[in-house]
Every structure is written in structure tokens, then in C-alpha cells.
Design a protein around this motif. Sequence first.
Motif, PDB file in Angstrom:
ATOM      1  N   ALA A 286       5.932  18.764  53.616  1.00  0.00           N
ATOM      2  CA  ALA A 286       6.716  19.594  54.018  1.00  0.00           C
ATOM      3  C   ALA A 286       7.269  20.519  52.884  1.00  0.00           C
ATOM      4  CB  ALA A 286       8.086  18.653  54.130  1.00  0.00           C
ATOM      5  N   GLY A 287       7.073  20.067  51.736  1.00  0.00           N
ATOM      6  CA  GLY A 287       7.144  20.989  50.492  1.00  0.00           C
ATOM      7  C   GLY A 287       6.368  22.373  50.585  1.00  0.00           C
ATOM      8  N   ALA A 288       5.054  22.144  51.108  1.00  0.00           N
ATOM      9  CA  ALA A 288       4.303  23.397  51.342  1.00  0.00           C
ATOM     10  C   ALA A 288       4.914  24.126  52.402  1.00  0.00           C
ATOM     11  CB  ALA A 288       3.063  22.822  51.585  1.00  0.00           C
ATOM     12  N   ALA A 289       5.428  23.483  53.394  1.00  0.00           N
ATOM     13  CA  ALA A 289       6.341  24.324  54.298  1.00  0.00           C
ATOM     14  C   ALA A 289       7.400  25.041  53.728  1.00  0.00           C
ATOM     15  CB  ALA A 289       6.607  23.402  55.475  1.00  0.00           C
TER      16      ALA A 289
ATOM     17  N   ASP B 108      17.411  26.757  55.194  1.00  0.00           N
ATOM     18  CA  ASP B 108      17.053  25.153  54.897  1.00  0.00           C
ATOM     19  C   ASP B 108      16.679  25.413  53.434  1.00  0.00           C
ATOM     20  OD1 ASP B 108      17.636  24.140  57.551  1.00  0.00           O
ATOM     21  OD2 ASP B 108      15.774  25.197  58.078  1.00  0.00           O
ATOM     22  N   ALA B 109      15.693  26.243  53.190  1.00  0.00           N
ATOM     23  CA  ALA B 109      15.004  26.413  51.716  1.00  0.00           C
ATOM     24  C   ALA B 109      16.264  26.567  50.828  1.00  0.00           C
ATOM     25  CB  ALA B 109      13.908  27.210  51.751  1.00  0.00           C
TER      26      ALA B 109
ATOM     27  N   ASP C 214       9.241  19.182  44.160  1.00  0.00           N
ATOM     28  CA  ASP C 214       9.760  18.235  43.452  1.00  0.00           C
ATOM     29  C   ASP C 214      10.932  17.295  44.107  1.00  0.00           C
ATOM     30  OD1 ASP C 214       8.388  19.322  41.371  1.00  0.00           O
ATOM     31  OD2 ASP C 214       9.972  20.705  40.731  1.00  0.00           O
ATOM     32  N   VAL C 215      11.442  17.716  45.084  1.00  0.00           N
ATOM     33  CA  VAL C 215      12.685  16.930  45.583  1.00  0.00           C
ATOM     34  C   VAL C 215      12.525  16.494  46.824  1.00  0.00           C
ATOM     35  CG1 VAL C 215      14.303  18.005  44.106  1.00  0.00           C
ATOM     36  CG2 VAL C 215      13.878  18.888  46.432  1.00  0.00           C
ATOM     37  N   LEU C 216      11.450  17.052  47.803  1.00  0.00           N
ATOM     38  CA  LEU C 216      11.266  16.645  49.351  1.00  0.00           C
ATOM     39  C   LEU C 216      10.516  15.434  49.087  1.00  0.00           C
ATOM     40  CD1 LEU C 216      10.796  20.118  51.135  1.00  0.00           C
ATOM     41  CD2 LEU C 216      12.844  18.601  51.231  1.00  0.00           C
TER      42      LEU C 216
END
Length: 327
Positions: free
Chosen positions: A307-310, A44-45, A14-16
Motif C-alpha cells: 500500500a505504501g507503493a500505491a 487519501d495521500a 514509513d507509516v502505512l
Amino acid sequence: MKAVTWRKFGAAQDVLQVEELPKPTPAAGEVLVRVAFSGANPSDAKARSGTRPGVTKPPFEVIVPHSDGAGVIEAVGAGVDAARVGARVWIWNGQWQRPFGTCAEYVVLPADQAVTLPETVSLEVGAVLGIPGLTAAQTVFGDGDVTGKVVLVSGGGGSVGFLAVQLAAWGGATVIATCGARDMARVKAAGATHVFDYASPTLAEDILAVSGGGVDRAVEVELGPNLALLAEVMKPLGTIAAYGSAKDMTPEMPFGPMLFKALKLDITLIYILPKAARDAAIARLHDALTAGALTLETPNVFAPDAAGAAHDLVEAGGRKGAVLVAF
């Protein structure tokens, strides 16, 4: 430059986002690094999701995440040796108390936070040396050599634990590791002399039976849940080097058993490690890598727009290999 950013707390998907930001210019004492790989870690998460205790709003208006990374120095600021241009480097504290971390095509940061990689070490490996690597090196070697000592590594299948097992074995310790049943074979292959399922009802007895009288140093990922076990299996004057306690952030301490063994509790937060200790940890990592004593598993590599999936993979836990965003 292309950069992954976030502006508010929330779920990764939602935010990246990926956006264009101005390419930074190094100030005096800084270097500009062309990022090849940015390393994503649980911290980081947690920062992005807003789950850090006491933090109610993002610290900056726009944030480029990630403290770890690796790349090539493209330019230097005043006071930095121009010969560093073109050097392959790995990065520590890229986004610690700063808005712009490594998850972008470029990052500027103080010159000493870009560490020249040994020639034989890949950029993919370099992107893992910041938080996981330094934490493993500090918790294993924080009091010096471990030759001839018994080192217990909890969570030996995790990012830090897997490196800690290898470092302690390379350092000459007898390594006892705990992990889930799925990871026992790979942790054994990493150098652990003995590996036990952390859920075993006889874990304390098992550790004591193979330790020759107890554990000299414990590398601990879950301090709260494991304090009672540690008080039982540690040798007198032993050290518990703890770097996490996510399952119990307000643990009760069995002070009596710990007192009468005079156990030392050494809590590591790698972001604020003093320079001398950090330099020593960096030297240990480089020596182990140069000696071929560290093997990192194949990383999980994502494109910037994924990056969200990361972050989702980091938050899910139980993965093998680092999580990297490639630029």
C-alpha cells in the motif's frame, strides 16, 4: 480481518502498515462489505501525509485509509433489506469523517453509501466511481444536460479529466481538452473534439478559434493558474466548474473580465455533495457505463503490504489508470 492502517503523519512507506483488526459488525441502517478493491486517491495521500491546511494531528487514533472501493455485501444491519446480501457494490465516502475506510478486507458503512453496480460493470471499475467518477459527473452535468454546448476540460489526461472528457462527449457536447503532450492522443481517443497542450503560448487563441464564440462550461482542475485564461475564453453567462487548485490555493480573481461576462464559479467538493445532486451524478455514471460510453484504463493494482507503493504512485502524479489495493 487484514487492514492497512496508519497512526501518525508521514511518508507512506514509513507509516502505512498491515495489521489484524476485529471484523466489524453492521449496526442499524448499515451494511458489511467484503472489499475486493480499495481505491487510493490524492486526498487519501494528503490526509496521511498531514499536508491538509490547518490539520495538525490525525483525527483518529487508528485510521484505515481510502474512501473509494468495491466489493460484495456480506451482511446487513437492522432496517436494511436482507435481499441486499450478495449484491456487488461500489462505495463512496468510505473514510470521510470516519476512522475506518475501505483499505481492509471488510468495511461497514451506511447502506446508501454502498451502491449496487450495474451487472456489466466490474468491481475494478466500481472502485474508481467514488471520488473520480462522481467528481467528473458533477462537474460536467451539475447544471443539467450539455447537449450542443462547448465544454472545456482542463487536465484531460488525469483521473477526473479523462472521465469528464468521455462523459461530456457522451452527453452531446463539443469537448475541448487540455493536457500534457504525452496524453494528447489518448485524450483525443476518449472523445475530445479538440486537444491542446496546456503549456501552449497561444492556448487562449486556440480555444477561441475552435469554440465557435467561447466555452459554455469549463471543468477545471487548476483554478488559480487558469483563471485569467478562463476569463478570456468563456462565453458570457458561462460556468466554471472547479474541483481543484493545488498549484495556487489563494488565487487572485480577474473580477472585471468575469463580471462583465457574468461568469458563474461552481466549486465542487464531492464529499459534501447534497443527496439530490449525488443521486443525479450516480445515475449519469450508471447510464454512461451501461451504454458503454466510459472506458477506464487498466488499473495499477497493489497487494495490501504494498500500500505504501500505491500511495507513492498516487503522489508522484502523471500516471495512467486508477491505483487500487486488492483484498
